[in-house]
Design an enzyme around this catalytic site. Structure first.
Site, PDB file in Angstrom:
ATOM      1  N   ASP A   1     -74.893 -10.894 -66.005  1.00 31.80           N
ATOM      2  CA  ASP A   1     -73.763 -10.711 -66.923  1.00 31.80           C
ATOM      3  C   ASP A   1     -74.103  -9.770 -68.070  1.00 31.80           C
ATOM      4  O   ASP A   1     -73.620  -9.919 -69.178  1.00 31.80           O
ATOM      5  CB  ASP A   1     -73.305 -12.069 -67.467  1.00 31.80           C
ATOM      6  CG  ASP A   1     -74.389 -12.760 -68.284  1.00 31.80           C
ATOM      7  OD1 ASP A   1     -75.499 -12.201 -68.421  1.00 31.80           O
ATOM      8  OD2 ASP A   1     -74.130 -13.859 -68.787  1.00 31.80           O
TER       9      ASP A   1
ATOM     10  N   ARG B   1     -79.596 -10.429 -67.108  1.00 30.08           N
ATOM     11  CA  ARG B   1     -80.054 -11.026 -68.359  1.00 30.08           C
ATOM     12  C   ARG B   1     -81.024 -12.143 -68.015  1.00 30.08           C
ATOM     13  O   ARG B   1     -80.608 -13.205 -67.551  1.00 30.08           O
ATOM     14  CB  ARG B   1     -78.856 -11.574 -69.141  1.00 30.08           C
ATOM     15  CG  ARG B   1     -79.230 -12.375 -70.380  1.00 30.08           C
ATOM     16  CD  ARG B   1     -78.003 -12.671 -71.244  1.00 30.08           C
ATOM     17  NE  ARG B   1     -77.013 -13.499 -70.546  1.00 30.08           N
ATOM     18  CZ  ARG B   1     -76.961 -14.836 -70.611  1.00 30.08           C
ATOM     19  NH1 ARG B   1     -77.823 -15.496 -71.337  1.00 30.08           N
ATOM     20  NH2 ARG B   1     -76.038 -15.492 -69.943  1.00 30.08           N
TER      21      ARG B   1
END
Ligand SMILES: [Zn+2]
Length: 145
Positions: A110, A119
């Site tokens: 994301d 991430r």
């Protein structure tokens, strides 16, 4: 699953603080915005707090504003291992140290602002920052060591 570093629970408990043990060995999560590296910008290498393996570099750390230190790529693709985690009624991907199997955090897809889109959301307490001062060379060479 076997790891290069294998220790008994007793040994881990002796070497780690209770808070470190909880996150690293019991896959706990530190509270957001409380970890010591959440906003750290220092140049350096982040090592596994349990076995000192080099895991992430500061040049892949970015501001995710999620409350935990976030990286878009591990230092080496084989520094960490990824496992499916279905706890807490969610389907997530757990990130562990490949060398000792300790829990580091989770990885999410994301982060479109980063080169990888990923991430790696890592607990501060799972890692130790080694600031790069004079050892920029050492970092470069360690891949062949
Ligand atoms: Zn480790």
């Amino acid at each position: 699953m076997t790891y290069e570093i294998e220790k008994t629970d007793e040994q881990w408990r002796a070497e780690l603080t209770p808070a470190e043990y909880h996150v690293l060995r019991e896959a706990g999560t530190e509270r957001p915005f409380t970890g010591e590296y959440t906003d750290t910008k220092t140049t350096g290498i982040y090592r596994c707090r349990a076995c000192q393996a080099e895991l992430f570099r500061s040049d892949t750390k970015f501001d995710s504003h999620c409350g935990w230190p976030s990286f878009f790529d591990p230092k080496d693709s084989d520094a960490v291992e990824l496992l499916e985690d279905r706890s807490l009624f969610m389907r997530r991907v757990e990130v562990r140290c490949k060398r000792c199997g300790s829990h580091l955090g989770h990885v999410f897809d994301d982060a479109p602002q980063t080169p990888t889109g990923q991430r790696y959301c890592i607990n501060s307490i799972s890692i130790d920052l080694v600031p790069a001062e004079q050892d920029a060379e050492v970092t470069e060479r360690s891949s062949t060591a």
